[in-house]
Design a protein around this motif. Sequence first.
Motif, mmCIF file in Angstrom:
data_model
loop_
_atom_site.group_PDB
_atom_site.id
_atom_site.type_symbol
_atom_site.label_atom_id
_atom_site.label_comp_id
_atom_site.label_asym_id
_atom_site.label_seq_id
_atom_site.Cartn_x
_atom_site.Cartn_y
_atom_site.Cartn_z
ATOM 1 N N MET A 101 0.831 -1.199 0.000
ATOM 2 C CA MET A 101 0.000 0.000 0.000
ATOM 3 C C MET A 101 0.869 1.253 0.000
ATOM 4 O O MET A 101 1.852 1.328 0.727
ATOM 5 N N ASP A 120 5.585 4.730 -8.923
ATOM 6 C CA ASP A 120 4.800 3.542 -9.252
ATOM 7 C C ASP A 120 3.991 3.838 -10.506
ATOM 8 O O ASP A 120 2.918 4.438 -10.439
ATOM 9 N N LYS A 121 4.536 3.429 -11.642
ATOM 10 C CA LYS A 121 3.919 3.716 -12.932
ATOM 11 C C LYS A 121 3.736 5.225 -13.080
ATOM 12 O O LYS A 121 4.698 5.977 -13.076
ATOM 13 N N TRP A 176 -3.155 3.819 -2.504
ATOM 14 C CA TRP A 176 -3.092 3.051 -3.752
ATOM 15 C C TRP A 176 -2.748 1.614 -3.419
ATOM 16 O O TRP A 176 -1.850 1.339 -2.631
ATOM 17 N N LEU A 177 -3.488 0.707 -4.035
ATOM 18 C CA LEU A 177 -3.281 -0.712 -3.814
ATOM 19 C C LEU A 177 -3.468 -1.427 -5.147
ATOM 20 O O LEU A 177 -4.538 -1.309 -5.767
ATOM 21 N N ASP A 178 -2.438 -2.134 -5.589
ATOM 22 C CA ASP A 178 -2.477 -2.836 -6.878
ATOM 23 C C ASP A 178 -2.874 -1.896 -8.020
ATOM 24 O O ASP A 178 -3.733 -2.219 -8.854
ATOM 25 N N SER A 179 -2.268 -0.717 -8.019
ATOM 26 C CA SER A 179 -2.457 0.300 -9.073
ATOM 27 C C SER A 179 -3.868 0.878 -9.120
ATOM 28 O O SER A 179 -4.250 1.496 -10.111
ATOM 29 N N LYS A 207 -10.138 3.119 -10.969
ATOM 30 C CA LYS A 207 -9.368 2.156 -11.758
ATOM 31 C C LYS A 207 -8.772 2.803 -12.994
ATOM 32 O O LYS A 207 -7.698 2.419 -13.446
ATOM 33 N N LYS A 232 -9.183 -7.222 1.799
ATOM 34 C CA LYS A 232 -7.916 -6.770 1.226
ATOM 35 C C LYS A 232 -7.657 -5.309 1.563
ATOM 36 O O LYS A 232 -6.537 -4.923 1.909
ATOM 37 N N ALA A 270 -4.774 -3.875 4.109
ATOM 38 C CA ALA A 270 -3.819 -2.881 3.622
ATOM 39 C C ALA A 270 -3.763 -1.678 4.555
ATOM 40 O O ALA A 270 -2.672 -1.220 4.940
#
Length: 426
Positions: free
Chosen positions: A1, A42-43, A109-112, A135, A197, A201
Amino acid sequence: MNLQEFSFGNFRSFKDLNTLNLAPAKIKSKKNSFDKNNIIYDKEQSFLKTKAIYGANASGKSNITRALIAFLSIIDSSVKNNHALDVIDNFRLSTETENEPTFFQMIFWLDSIKYRYGFEATDQEVISEWLFGTKTIREQPYFIRDNQEIIKLDKTNFQEGDKVRKLLNNKDNEIFRNNSLYLSSLASFGFSKLSKKIIDAITSTLVIDGLGDEKLHNYARTSLSRDKEKKYILNMLKIADIGIEDIEDYEFPIEDIPEDIDDSAKEKLNKSKFLISSRKKFDDDRKEIGIAPMMFKKNESEGTKKLFELSPLIYKAIQDSSVLFIDEFDARFHPLLTQKIVELFNSEENLGAQLIFITHDTNLLNADILRRDQIDFVEKDKYGASHLYSLIEFKGTRKDNLFEKNYIQGKYGAIPFLGDFKGIFK
């Protein structure tokens, strides 16, 4: 996270909505390497690796810690504990807020995917609650709660909410209890994977509030049983020039127990484990002759004990890319040691962990250590309300400014206005 923002309002000394912001500002640092090492990339998103918080005594700094602890505690325990909301303590110095709910919200942010979760509550009930997700470009409301009713539910992105409603035949969309969080309630169902989830996080955030916490000490002792963590702890102690060669739990052999003590004391001593630290031992010619074991709690300094307790949490934060929040960060630490820890988080070695700390160590107010957006201040106004603000808000503050000198001179506020101690005994 990755934490982007934590906002809170009407909590203890904070009357208005305040935000701890870990999104980097569009600035250039004194050193170009800072813009690479002090930021998580991150990206297309980026986050500050560290944030320092300064302010006078009684300005309200520790209430930021308490706000975060309250937020995490309510999320973690509202389903199983009827008194989970007791931690809410609103601003009491104004008639405007004394009967209003406390506000909490975290953007992370979690998994983008960007999530925005929060709630408003009194010490008796949850007034509102919401979860939004982004998303792509547009933010979508996963659910919105108003008192005991879910007034908005996204059946596509948040299917588990609709599944629980159907499972319980809840046509009126009512919440299970008025003093529990909807998200936490959903997570108690085995199939609610997203809710769990998100909660896992958020609650992975590590918070150290004060010193001498027995839980921290016990966690550090447990960490010694794991080889990688023990190695990390010993390396931290050696780097800090403390002189400890080893630390281990030692169980008193029954044959070493003195015979002249009573049976009850003998039994207690036989079942006890003692934390032992080892140091090099030298003869009269300063030649190393072996290792001298010492009782850790009795013989080691308070600073050594703190570093021992803090080391496994630093290890966990960096390994798991989680958030570590420390109050009284500099207490019992030498300024060079606090600087080294901050530099560890602001390094290429740290890929995703974030360190937020409250401190009085002005040595860290240095453009060679922190960016301007990594420095926050807390100041209390004449009405008793605390305000959190960033150094980046001061126009004309250059990347090569002497931050420490300017702070001590009062240019950024958040310092005490001390009287004259002369004649105090008259």
